[in-house]
Design a protein around this motif. Structure first.
Motif, PDB file in Angstrom:
ATOM      1  N   LEU A 249     -21.374   2.582-104.110  1.00  0.00           N
ATOM      2  CA  LEU A 249     -22.297   1.641-104.756  1.00  0.00           C
ATOM      3  C   LEU A 249     -23.231   2.388-105.704  1.00  0.00           C
ATOM      4  N   TRP A 250     -23.864   1.633-106.603  1.00  0.00           N
ATOM      5  CA  TRP A 250     -24.878   2.219-107.479  1.00  0.00           C
ATOM      6  C   TRP A 250     -26.201   2.356-106.723  1.00  0.00           C
ATOM      7  N   ALA A 251     -26.948   3.409-107.033  1.00  0.00           N
ATOM      8  CA  ALA A 251     -28.320   3.538-106.528  1.00  0.00           C
ATOM      9  C   ALA A 251     -29.255   3.466-107.723  1.00  0.00           C
ATOM     10  N   ILE A 252     -30.140   2.450-107.705  1.00  0.00           N
ATOM     11  CA  ILE A 252     -31.056   2.238-108.837  1.00  0.00           C
ATOM     12  C   ILE A 252     -32.481   2.464-108.342  1.00  0.00           C
ATOM     13  N   ASP A 253     -33.288   3.186-109.136  1.00  0.00           N
ATOM     14  CA  ASP A 253     -34.661   3.501-108.746  1.00  0.00           C
ATOM     15  C   ASP A 253     -35.606   3.018-109.841  1.00  0.00           C
ATOM     16  N   ASP A 254     -36.362   1.954-109.552  1.00  0.00           N
ATOM     17  CA  ASP A 254     -37.368   1.475-110.517  1.00  0.00           C
ATOM     18  C   ASP A 254     -38.694   2.123-110.150  1.00  0.00           C
ATOM     19  N   ILE A 255     -39.049   3.204-110.866  1.00  0.00           N
ATOM     20  CA  ILE A 255     -40.276   3.923-110.485  1.00  0.00           C
ATOM     21  C   ILE A 255     -41.497   3.357-111.192  1.00  0.00           C
ATOM     22  N   GLY A 256     -41.323   2.470-112.161  1.00  0.00           N
ATOM     23  CA  GLY A 256     -42.462   1.784-112.762  1.00  0.00           C
ATOM     24  C   GLY A 256     -43.284   2.646-113.697  1.00  0.00           C
ATOM     25  N   SER A 257     -44.261   3.357-113.136  1.00  0.00           N
ATOM     26  CA  SER A 257     -45.260   3.986-114.010  1.00  0.00           C
ATOM     27  C   SER A 257     -44.730   5.205-114.751  1.00  0.00           C
ATOM     28  N   GLY A 258     -43.713   5.879-114.229  1.00  0.00           N
ATOM     29  CA  GLY A 258     -43.005   6.833-115.066  1.00  0.00           C
ATOM     30  C   GLY A 258     -43.632   8.168-115.349  1.00  0.00           C
ATOM     31  N   ALA A 259     -44.073   8.879-114.297  1.00  0.00           N
ATOM     32  CA  ALA A 259     -44.363  10.295-114.490  1.00  0.00           C
ATOM     33  C   ALA A 259     -43.000  10.952-114.690  1.00  0.00           C
ATOM     34  N   LEU A 260     -42.830  11.749-115.754  1.00  0.00           N
ATOM     35  CA  LEU A 260     -41.513  12.344-116.006  1.00  0.00           C
ATOM     36  C   LEU A 260     -41.178  13.373-114.938  1.00  0.00           C
ATOM     37  N   ALA A 261     -42.175  14.217-114.623  1.00  0.00           N
ATOM     38  CA  ALA A 261     -41.994  15.253-113.600  1.00  0.00           C
ATOM     39  C   ALA A 261     -43.373  15.591-113.068  1.00  0.00           C
ATOM     40  N   ALA A 262     -43.428  16.407-112.021  1.00  0.00           N
ATOM     41  CA  ALA A 262     -44.725  16.767-111.437  1.00  0.00           C
ATOM     42  C   ALA A 262     -45.631  17.354-112.525  1.00  0.00           C
ATOM     43  N   GLY A 263     -46.898  17.005-112.516  1.00  0.00           N
ATOM     44  CA  GLY A 263     -47.848  17.533-113.500  1.00  0.00           C
ATOM     45  C   GLY A 263     -47.795  16.814-114.839  1.00  0.00           C
TER      46      GLY A 263
END
Ligand SMILES: *Cc1c(COP(=O)(O)O)cnc(C)c1O
Length: 466
Positions: A249-263
């Protein structure tokens, strides 16, 4: 009767003080009203000189001045955000970096290679440039961009799961900003929502038990604007993604606010990042461009080549596509984000987040002193709490300083609401935080030059020369 001449024009003060300009004097100040009157007079002089008929009584000229000033105030105008909510959806979320604004101006005023391959001279891919930057920033195989994250979610569900089921935890059925309600987003997409678990607890076995022949995907939605605390259990994304993979199956992640990476941005902890989502094995990660990235309104989709190809082949992609201005602003913002040292100073949201509180205190004290000494207001600089807003970090306050003004407010405003209303209707409009018995000007989302505009606006609202 002879035709009117320049000598018959009424004196400036009789026009400025005319009741027809009362509103303009109150909201824009006397200087602006004077400017309107001078323009109306210049216009009348031009007509008289050309021998054209002109109404030159004070009422006609005041009416003309008011019309000139109104035309200078478009419906969509810059506002001073003194609410302390950095990503205020009502106030346009993230302000753009100067580099992004310049990029928009460059492509907007002429033609550009939006969908044109300059090497081969053939039709090109619209989001190629930003997709390349997104790959470099996050390690994703592929990426594409649509109008906003609500659109990205509908598109992802439709492209990967139309007519089939998508499993979501009951703890993640979010509503964002009133119009984005996950069950409704599902209805639009044509995918069927299969809820599992309970509001406070969802286990891996809940997902596993719900998977059947109709299932197409497992979806995680970041609970961006609320928190479930206490007796809780949620499935880590990596476990959900591993289950999806094992069952094809597909795994979809809606993270919303969108920090690209830590920091990115600095100082924000506890928000999911694109890099984490991809590392955890999501096929598709979605986020908003105008939240933590501090870019233009858009929805970014990143993930595997296969998943992005499916998304881009969906006919809805055409309806949700972004224009050249959005792509230009996004590309410039991503370029800044690539250079973390520069980004902190150049992306306005990142700068607001990292301004030392002591600096805000110093600025608040200067303003409060001027409010008191020059304007006679009952003002103090006090420490307070600002919020990220836009559906991010709902319970994580950001330390800030505000200028707190308590009664008496400047006449004729008898209450904090009345004075705040007058400030909102001013030019530039100022939107403060209103509390029982006080108007607060939060400096966290203002630049130092905004402080001066704020002072000017408050000055105009305070002097009795209207
Ligand atoms: C903000 C948000 C959205 C909606 O994004 P827009 O860009 O405002 O359309 C969707 N999902 C989550 C988790 C969000 O935080």
């Amino acid at each position: 009767m002879t035709a009117p001449s320049f000598r018959d024009l009424p004196p400036v003060h009789r026009i400025v003080d005319h009741p027809l300009l009362g509103d303009c004097r109150a909201t824009l100040g006397r200087q602006a009203a004077l400017r309107g009157v001078r323009e109306a007079l210049a216009e009348a002089r031009g007509r008289l000189a050309a021998g054209i008929e002109a109404a030159i009584d004070p009422a006609s000229l005041a009416g003309r001045a008011a019309a000139i000033l109104r035309a200078e105030r478009p419906a969509l105008r810059p506002v001073l955000n003194a609410t302390g909510i950095l990503l205020h959806t009502g106030l346009g979320r993230a302000p753009l970096a100067a580099e992004a604004v310049a990029a928009v101006a460059r492509v907007a005023s002429g033609y550009c290679n939006l969908e044109f391959d300059l090497h081969g001279g053939e039709r090109g891919r619209r989001a190629e440039g930003v997709a390349d930057l997104l790959r470099r920033l996050t390690g994703a195989e592929a990426a594409t961009v649509v109008n906003n994250n609500a659109g990205a979610t509908v598109l992802a569900l439709r492209a990967l799961a139309a007519g089939r089921e998508v499993v979501v935890s009951r703890g993640q059925l979010v509503e964002i900003g009133g119009s984005f309600r996950l069950p409704e987003v599902f209805e639009v997409s044509g995918a069927r929502l299969r809820e599992v678990g309970t509001t406070n607890k969802t286990r891996l076995s809940d997902y596993a038990d719900a998977i059947g022949p109709e299932t197409a995907a497992l979806l995680r939605v970041h609970a961006s604007n609320y928190q479930i605390v206490g007796f809780t259990e949620a499935v880590p994304l990596a476990e959900m993604a591993a289950l999806a993979r094992a069952r094809g199956l597909w795994a979809i992640d809606d993270i919303g606010s969108g920090a690209l990476a830590a920091g990115m941005p600095p100082g924000v902890a506890g928000e999911p990042t694109v890099a984490e989502g991809l590392a955890a094995g999501a096929d598709l990660v979605l986020f908003s461009g105008d939240k933590l990235l501090g870019g233009p309104q858009c929805g970014v989709l990143l993930g595997s080549r296969v998943a992005i190809a499916r998304v881009e082949a969906d006919p809805l992609m055409r309806a949700l596509r972004v224009d050249k201005m959005t792509l230009a602003a996004l590309e410039a913002t991503l370029h800044l984000a690539l250079d973390a040292d520069r980004a902190g100073g150049h992306i306005p949201l990142w700068r607001f987040l990292t301004t030392p509180t002591a600096m805000l205190q110093a600025r608040a004290e200067v303003l409060a002193t001027t409010f008191r000494d020059e304007l006679g207001l009952n003002a103090t600089a006090v420490e307070d709490r600002a919020f990220l807003g836009g559906g991010s970090l709902p319970v994580e306050p950001i330390p800030t300083f505000v200028v707190r003004v308590e009664p008496p407010f400047p006449a004729p405003h008898a209450s904090e609401a009345a004075w705040a209303g007058a400030l909102r209707r001013g030019d530039p409009p100022v939107v403060p935080r209103v509390q029982r018995g006080a108007v607060l000007f939060d400096l966290r989302a203002l630049t130092e030059s905004d402080d001066l505009l704020l002072l000017d606006a408050v000055r105009r609202m305070t002097h009795a020369d209207v």
